[in-house]
Design an enzyme around this catalytic site. Structure first.
Site: not given
Length: 449
Positions: A183, A23, A91, A328, A312, A25-26
């Site tokens: 939002e 991954g 994966v 994040a 997460d 991501g952040f």
């Protein structure tokens, strides 16, 4: 022999320990960049070739930003580091006995240390068949599909003769009152009230019905109640309807039902929860209801000190017994901690010990001039909160170009009320419903020929 050959392709420096990161991501990207100059071999695997700034996906969905504004190629970010190899793959399993990753392309990749940062997807709470009817916002594909549905709904309403169906086309239901739902509701209200208001002749987009529904009694539950109430009032002033304390129990292509309330709509947006990637299945361990794997205080998998879980995908409890939130900043903090721990282990130094999340604050924007920011004793709302929210999001974007482009787009939108990325992609055939009143099957376009 095929697997062995492919394993050799990703195995270059045997004398260095290999860290495999799942991954980009952040969390995963933070680990990779922190280890980039260390005596390790890094293999980072992701099923996409880009790093995505998910908190701004709703702005892609509402035509404020382009996908390229909030994404950056992984190879462009990490390509200049000699000890990092990037693989575009998926994966399928983790063999803990052999310390191997198995992928969809039939690779078997050995690891000395494994960092699982594969994130989360939408949670439909056992009703996965709703995915096609009510997309969430986790991928670029989700955002562009929602943008297509939203804009196409107005195009169809423009030529629809049946008033009831026209109203259904101009009704949008957002399920979930967390930051994404709030939002999205605010952005939808601005899109309809300002950007699209003068673009049509037969309909009034500013009269579109935007409904925000949540099973809880208040919005933004992680925020203090006073800020949640302020967010609710701000959205109501923008024309957003609230359906709080009601749960969606039925959904089809014609509408939603929340207990006894039936709402005719063809556009439903899901932001009611997330579910972790199937890391628990890969590892053969238990998970919680959200699919998260419980980890030790130092983010390692219980009973296996070669494996870390971050972001997460992990369930981490802080010393104060509060879970680390799926944000994040939290993911980046976990990534930094894992990198420090790995460096200490590789160099034979003292390890940092338990991870403790340090909350820097909570932010959510409500609209053009309004946001809520919670920093404990300090709370910033309204116009000042909106500027602070924008500055924080630009700071967390990857890449100088993205920061400049997003800032420029926001400034232009602020001055002109415009949203320039109003593109409808995919199938754009606009057909009136055969059940339209008055003259079934015939629209104004048909009659004008």
């Amino acid at each position: 022999m095929k697997n062995a050959a492919q394993s050799v392709q990703v195995s270059t420096e045997k004398h260095r320990p290999r860290v495999v990161i799942l991954g980009a991501g952040f969390a995963g990207l933070t680990v990779a960049m922190r280890l980039a100059c260390q005596p390790v071999e890094i293999v980072i695997i992701d099923r996409h070739n880009y790093h995505l700034f998910q908190p701004l996906l709703y702005q892609v969905a509402t035509a404020a930003l382009s996908p390229a504004d909030i994404a950056a190629p992984i190879r462009g970010i990490l390509g200049h580091f000699d000890n990092i190899q990037v693989l575009l793959d998926t994966v399928t399993n983790i063999d803990r006995d052999r310390c191997q990753i198995q992928t969809l392309s039939d690779r078997r990749i050995d690891y000395d240390y494994l960092v699982i940062a594969t994130g989360a997807t939408h949670n439909y709470f056992g009703r996965d068949e709703w995915h096609e009817l009510a997309p969430g916002l986790k991928r670029i594909e989700d955002a562009t599909e929602l943008r297509r549905r939203i804009l196409l709904a107005f195009e169809r309403a423009e030529i629809e003769e049946n008033p009831a169906r026209r109203q259904a086309l101009m009704t949008f239901v957002i399920v979930g009152g967390g930051p994404t739902g709030v939002e999205m509701a605010g952005a939808m209200a601005e899109l309809t009230r300002f950007t699209l208001a003068r673009n049509f002749r037969r309909i009034q987009p500013e009269n579109a019905r935007i409904i925000l529904a949540d099973a809880n009694e208040r919005l933004l539950r992680p925020f203090p109640e006073a800020l949640s109430e302020k967010a609710r009032r701000s959205l109501e002033r923008m024309g957003v309807e609230m359906k709080l304390g009601t749960r969606v129990d039925h959904l089809d292509r014609h509408g939603v039902r929340m207990e006894q309330d039936k709402i005719a709509t063809e556009t439903v947006i899901w932001s009611a929860g997330v579910k972790a990637s199937p890391a628990a299945d890969w590892l053969g361990v238990d998970s919680n209801a959200a699919g998260q794997v419980a980890v030790e205080a130092d983010l390692q998998l219980p009973g296996d000190d070669r494996i870390y879980l971050v972001g997460d995908v992990c369930q981490h409890i802080n010393p104060d017994q509060q879970p680390t939130p799926g944000l994040a900043p939290a993911a980046k903090q976990q990534g930094k901690h894992v990198a420090r721990d790995l460096i200490a282990r590789i160099r034979g130094r003292r390890r940092p010990g338990a991870f403790v999340y340090k909350g820097r604050g909570q932010l959510a924007t409500i609209g053009r001039h309004s946001a809520i920011c919670n920093f404990g004793q300090v709370r910033v709302t309204g116009y000042a909160g909106w500027w602070l929210w924008g500055a924080a999001h630009i700071y967390f974007l990857i890449g100088f170009r993205n920061r400049v482009v997003v800032a420029a787009n926001w400034f232009w939108s602020y001055l002109t009320f415009g949203r320039g990325i109003r593109l409808i992609t995919g199938d754009v055939a606009v057909k009136p419903d055969a059940s339209s009143a008055g003259n079934p099957g015939r629209s104004t376009l048909d009659q004008s020929r």
